[in-house]
Enzyme design. Sequence first.
Site, mmCIF file in Angstrom:
data_model
loop_
_atom_site.group_PDB
_atom_site.id
_atom_site.type_symbol
_atom_site.label_atom_id
_atom_site.label_comp_id
_atom_site.label_asym_id
_atom_site.label_seq_id
_atom_site.Cartn_x
_atom_site.Cartn_y
_atom_site.Cartn_z
ATOM 1 N N HIS A 1 0.773 -1.039 0.048
ATOM 2 C CA HIS A 1 -0.005 -0.111 -0.079
ATOM 3 C C HIS A 1 0.758 1.247 0.059
ATOM 4 O O HIS A 1 0.692 2.232 -0.583
ATOM 5 C CB HIS A 1 -0.909 0.044 1.283
ATOM 6 C CG HIS A 1 -1.712 1.303 1.402
ATOM 7 N ND1 HIS A 1 -1.530 2.164 2.462
ATOM 8 C CD2 HIS A 1 -2.915 1.855 0.862
ATOM 9 C CE1 HIS A 1 -2.285 3.002 2.134
ATOM 10 N NE2 HIS A 1 -3.107 2.940 1.282
ATOM 11 N N GLU B 1 1.889 2.073 -3.430
ATOM 12 C CA GLU B 1 1.077 2.666 -4.161
ATOM 13 C C GLU B 1 1.149 4.130 -4.050
ATOM 14 O O GLU B 1 0.804 4.757 -4.879
ATOM 15 C CB GLU B 1 -0.355 1.952 -3.846
ATOM 16 C CG GLU B 1 -1.401 2.593 -4.601
ATOM 17 C CD GLU B 1 -2.688 2.755 -3.671
ATOM 18 O OE1 GLU B 1 -3.372 3.790 -3.484
ATOM 19 O OE2 GLU B 1 -2.994 1.527 -2.767
ATOM 20 N N HIS B 2 1.054 4.641 -2.491
ATOM 21 C CA HIS B 2 1.263 5.982 -2.482
ATOM 22 C C HIS B 2 2.378 6.651 -2.995
ATOM 23 O O HIS B 2 2.129 7.827 -3.613
ATOM 24 C CB HIS B 2 1.360 6.352 -0.828
ATOM 25 C CG HIS B 2 -0.102 6.388 -0.242
ATOM 26 N ND1 HIS B 2 -0.475 7.121 0.498
ATOM 27 C CD2 HIS B 2 -0.907 5.504 -0.496
ATOM 28 C CE1 HIS B 2 -1.839 6.814 0.988
ATOM 29 N NE2 HIS B 2 -2.133 5.754 0.623
ATOM 30 N N GLU C 1 -4.536 7.790 7.672
ATOM 31 C CA GLU C 1 -5.229 6.762 6.964
ATOM 32 C C GLU C 1 -5.572 5.839 7.878
ATOM 33 O O GLU C 1 -6.913 5.051 8.140
ATOM 34 C CB GLU C 1 -4.667 6.249 5.682
ATOM 35 C CG GLU C 1 -5.816 5.522 4.711
ATOM 36 C CD GLU C 1 -5.319 5.229 3.519
ATOM 37 O OE1 GLU C 1 -5.792 4.576 2.709
ATOM 38 O OE2 GLU C 1 -4.028 5.496 2.953
#
Length: 424
Positions: free
Chosen positions: A46, A49-50, A126
């Site tokens: 993840h 991805e950022h 998040e």
Amino acid sequence: MYNKTNLSNGIRVITENIPYVKSASIGLWIESGSRYENEINNGTSHFIEHMLFKGTYKRSARDIADQIDSVGGQMNAFTSKECTCFYIKILDNHIDLAIDILQDMLFNSKFNKDEIEKEKNVVIEEINMYEDDPEELVHDLLSKTVFQNHPLSLPILGNKNSVKNLSRESILNYFYNHYRPENIVISVVGNIKENNILNTLEKAFGKWNVNDKKNYNKIIKPIINKNIISKSKDTEQAHLCLGLEGINQSSNQIYSLLVLNNIFGGSMSSRLFQKVREDLGIVYNIYSYPSTYKDTGMFTIYAGLNPKNIVELSKIVLNEIKDMKKNFFSENEIYKSKEQLKGNFILGLENTSSRMSSYGKSELLNGKIETSSEIISNIDSVNKNTIKSLMDNMFDINKINVAYVGNLEKNKRIRDDLQEIYNK
């Protein structure tokens, strides 16, 4: 009708020309997700991805956003337990721009140390957001319960400690191990000239090779046991998830499962919703859904309700399962569920993004794509016997896993009640 080909380095490409639309959707699918992590590097998929949005040697983060916005395009990405996808929907005459941006992000991202440290704070916020949402939290808890001590139990976002301890070296090591031609599918759907697209993709991605040919994405099937887990949060509502072992995503029972889920708890007309929400009024929300992975699956039942109704709801759900297995479904219920599935599927075909996503994910994780007619035929072939065979194996109430989030201090009996109900 879609076409499948391979670039010279083995990257799989799925294309479909739809001449009556003015858009095109492209997705870069990578077999990289939280099931390929461990407790130390959890959250890396993840995080990468950022980072691919944080700037390349050709474009700043602002440039990436501006260039897509300036032509009215839409760009985003997501990470799941088994894959990561970067996708762009854009006017068909700008598809070359979308391809150029995706290849630039894949090959030229800086992974700047200062940006990594800043993005850690973003991801931790998040995580905080999800932890503040008990409905999201209880689903993560259920995965932890069902797949305990297995990578599928790990949260996709990671946890605060694992994210804080990520280093540039560990991130790049993971990136180079998993972002490899054999782990990638490119899916393009819309008003496209397929030969031109393939030539452009070959120039953009086809020369990329890695020396080490080892595939790092080896998986081990989890062993699923029965367990109950709870987390105390200062909430007025209780959030309950029940989990049963499901089926893998390439199983020939997948359409029977989808039909069964529609009838049982997958829609507003389902048995659970109508009885518990509409007739009894003891929940605000209740639903069920299947999760499928390469080698296993899970069937989840969720309810958000007043803690005082936990016992009543639990008894109702267990009784509904027993009744479903004993008295089964009517032919009319099965027919309506199948028509609902077909309707949803056919409507989705009108969206280039949906088609792109379906093709990309199916090819990446299953190694095959079903045609529209095959899918309709498979739905039509579902009957009482195929559903009953699935139900007999899957709905074993002696193997239900339970996850609960709520105010355990204010409702001290809940943990004991859950133990008593589900451990019988």
